[in-house]
Scaffold this motif. Structure first.
Motif, short mmCIF file in Angstrom:
data_model
loop_
_atom_site.label_atom_id
_atom_site.label_comp_id
_atom_site.label_asym_id
_atom_site.label_seq_id
_atom_site.Cartn_x
_atom_site.Cartn_y
_atom_site.Cartn_z
N GLN A 98 0.83 -1.20 0.00
CA GLN A 98 0.00 0.00 0.00
C GLN A 98 0.87 1.25 0.00
OE1 GLN A 98 -3.15 -0.04 2.99
NE2 GLN A 98 -3.04 -2.28 3.12
N THR A 99 0.41 2.28 -0.69
CA THR A 99 1.12 3.56 -0.71
C THR A 99 0.47 4.48 0.32
OG1 THR A 99 1.64 3.35 -3.06
CG2 THR A 99 1.76 5.56 -2.11
N PRO A 100 1.25 5.05 1.24
CA PRO A 100 0.66 5.92 2.26
C PRO A 100 0.07 7.18 1.64
CG PRO A 100 3.05 6.09 2.30
CD PRO A 100 2.71 4.95 1.38
N ASN A 101 -1.00 7.70 2.26
CA ASN A 101 -1.58 8.94 1.77
C ASN A 101 -1.19 10.11 2.68
OD1 ASN A 101 -3.44 8.95 4.05
ND2 ASN A 101 -4.61 7.39 2.95
N ILE A 102 -1.60 11.29 2.28
CA ILE A 102 -1.23 12.51 3.02
C ILE A 102 -1.70 12.44 4.47
CG2 ILE A 102 -1.52 15.00 3.17
CD1 ILE A 102 0.19 14.27 0.90
N VAL A 103 -2.91 11.94 4.68
CA VAL A 103 -3.47 11.87 6.04
C VAL A 103 -2.60 10.99 6.93
CG1 VAL A 103 -5.44 11.14 7.44
CG2 VAL A 103 -5.83 12.31 5.26
N GLN A 104 -2.18 9.84 6.41
CA GLN A 104 -1.32 8.95 7.19
C GLN A 104 0.01 9.62 7.51
OE1 GLN A 104 -1.60 5.66 4.31
NE2 GLN A 104 -2.29 4.36 5.99
N VAL A 105 0.58 10.32 6.54
CA VAL A 105 1.85 11.01 6.76
C VAL A 105 1.69 12.05 7.86
CG1 VAL A 105 3.57 12.54 5.74
CG2 VAL A 105 2.68 10.63 4.42
N LEU A 106 0.63 12.85 7.78
CA LEU A 106 0.40 13.90 8.77
C LEU A 106 0.17 13.32 10.17
CD1 LEU A 106 -1.83 16.32 6.69
CD2 LEU A 106 0.48 16.77 7.54
N ASN A 107 -0.54 12.20 10.24
CA ASN A 107 -0.77 11.57 11.54
C ASN A 107 0.54 11.12 12.17
OD1 ASN A 107 -3.55 11.91 11.51
ND2 ASN A 107 -3.95 9.89 10.60
N VAL A 108 1.44 10.56 11.35
CA VAL A 108 2.74 10.14 11.87
C VAL A 108 3.57 11.35 12.30
CG1 VAL A 108 4.94 9.08 11.23
CG2 VAL A 108 2.81 7.99 10.56
N LEU A 109 3.54 12.41 11.49
CA LEU A 109 4.31 13.61 11.82
C LEU A 109 3.84 14.20 13.15
CD1 LEU A 109 4.66 15.47 8.38
CD2 LEU A 109 6.22 13.85 9.47
N ARG A 110 2.53 14.21 13.37
CA ARG A 110 2.01 14.73 14.64
C ARG A 110 2.41 13.83 15.80
NH1 ARG A 110 -2.84 15.13 11.57
NH2 ARG A 110 -3.24 17.26 10.83
N GLU A 111 2.33 12.53 15.57
CA GLU A 111 2.60 11.58 16.65
C GLU A 111 4.05 11.64 17.11
OE1 GLU A 111 2.51 7.23 15.90
OE2 GLU A 111 0.88 7.22 17.37
N VAL A 112 4.96 11.80 16.17
CA VAL A 112 6.39 11.78 16.53
C VAL A 112 6.93 13.19 16.78
CG1 VAL A 112 6.76 9.69 15.18
CG2 VAL A 112 7.24 11.92 14.14
N GLY A 113 6.08 14.20 16.60
CA GLY A 113 6.55 15.58 16.74
C GLY A 113 7.22 15.86 18.07
N GLY A 114 6.72 15.26 19.15
CA GLY A 114 7.29 15.52 20.46
C GLY A 114 8.55 14.74 20.77
N SER A 115 8.83 13.71 19.99
CA SER A 115 9.99 12.86 20.29
C SER A 115 11.05 12.86 19.19
CB SER A 115 9.53 11.41 20.53
OG SER A 115 8.84 10.91 19.40
N ILE A 116 10.75 13.49 18.06
CA ILE A 116 11.72 13.45 16.96
C ILE A 116 13.00 14.18 17.33
CG2 ILE A 116 10.84 15.54 15.81
CD1 ILE A 116 12.10 12.32 14.09
N GLY A 117 12.89 15.24 18.11
CA GLY A 117 14.08 15.97 18.54
C GLY A 117 14.99 15.10 19.39
N ALA A 118 14.37 14.35 20.33
CA ALA A 118 15.15 13.45 21.18
C ALA A 118 15.78 12.34 20.35
CB ALA A 118 14.25 12.86 22.27
N ALA A 119 15.04 11.85 19.35
CA ALA A 119 15.56 10.79 18.50
C ALA A 119 16.74 11.29 17.66
CB ALA A 119 14.46 10.26 17.59
N ARG A 120 16.65 12.51 17.16
CA ARG A 120 17.75 13.07 16.37
C ARG A 120 18.98 13.32 17.24
NH1 ARG A 120 18.87 12.88 11.42
NH2 ARG A 120 19.44 15.05 11.15
N THR A 121 18.73 13.77 18.48
CA THR A 121 19.84 13.98 19.40
C THR A 121 20.53 12.65 19.71
OG1 THR A 121 18.77 15.90 20.41
CG2 THR A 121 20.49 14.80 21.70
N ALA A 122 19.71 11.61 19.94
CA ALA A 122 20.26 10.28 20.22
C ALA A 122 21.04 9.76 19.01
CB ALA A 122 19.13 9.31 20.57
N GLN A 123 20.51 10.01 17.81
CA GLN A 123 21.20 9.57 16.60
C GLN A 123 22.53 10.29 16.44
OE1 GLN A 123 20.00 11.02 12.68
NE2 GLN A 123 19.72 8.89 12.04
#
Length: 203
Positions: A98-123
């Motif tokens: 299946q190819t993801p749609n815009i809604v799915q992408v936005l939902n993921v972006l919102r969900e990880v918005g609070g932790s992506i900074g910590a993940a990038r710092t860890a990386q």
């Protein structure tokens, strides 16, 4: 009506993309002067010397590359915490064709918005520890995905496109892996498959 549509586009599309990209920005590491608390130069960690980031991005995949990648990915997965769930679900659907749609992408972006900074710092910290450049890591990630038979879709690039008001390219194709790539990835296949969704976030 136009004002309402513009507001919806801002809060539902552009703003989540901006917040994601703000957290996704690579942490800056000090190279001169006195280190601030909580930061480390690439050449030192807890008082010990670590190798400077190296690696030719175009070089063939090696066993050492895969081992470093696995260790970095472990730190990233831990930092993402429970926000990883949505990305994993979307990735499972992508694996099913299946190819993801815009809604799915936005939902993921919102969900990880609070932790992506910590993940990038860890990386960033893990890459410094392993002596691996960000460019080499990205190249190794592509090789690992090929070895696993997985598509290469980057939601960070999708977020950047959404921020510019453009439709993102969400068509992921699986590239053919070399025999060497398959063999190198094989010992870590189960773990790498379980955390492969982090690649959707550019991690």
């Amino acid at each position: 009506m136009l004002v309402v549509l513009a507001a919806v586009a801002w809060f539902a599309v552009i703003r989540p993309a901006q917040q994601f990209l703000a957290g996704w920005t690579v942490p800056q590491t000090q190279t001169t002067g006195t280190q601030t608390p909580g930061t480390q130069t690439p050449g030192s960690q807890n008082g010990t010397t670590t190798p400077a980031p190296t690696g030719n991005a175009a070089a063939p995949l090696t066993q050492a590359d895969v081992q470093k990648f696995v260790r970095v990915r472990r730190d990233v997965r831990t930092a993402l915490g429970s926000s990883f769930t949505g990305a994993q679900q979307v990735f499972t659907e992508i694996q099913a064709g299946q190819t993801p749609n815009i809604v799915q992408v936005l939902n993921v972006l919102r969900e990880v918005g609070g932790s992506i900074g910590a993940a990038r710092t860890a990386q960033s910290a893990a890459l410094a520890r392993e002596g691996m450049s960000a460019e080499r890591y990205a190249a190794v990630r592509s090789g690992v995905n090929r070895g696993l038979g997985l598509p290469d879709i980057d939601f960070a690039q999708a977020a950047a496109a959404l921020q510019r008001g453009q439709a993102p390219d969400l068509n992921g194709t699986v590239q053919t892996a070399t025999a060497q790539e398959k063999a190198l990835v094989a010992p870590f296949r189960q773990e790498l498959t379980a955390t492969a969704a982090a690649g959707l976030l550019g991690l």
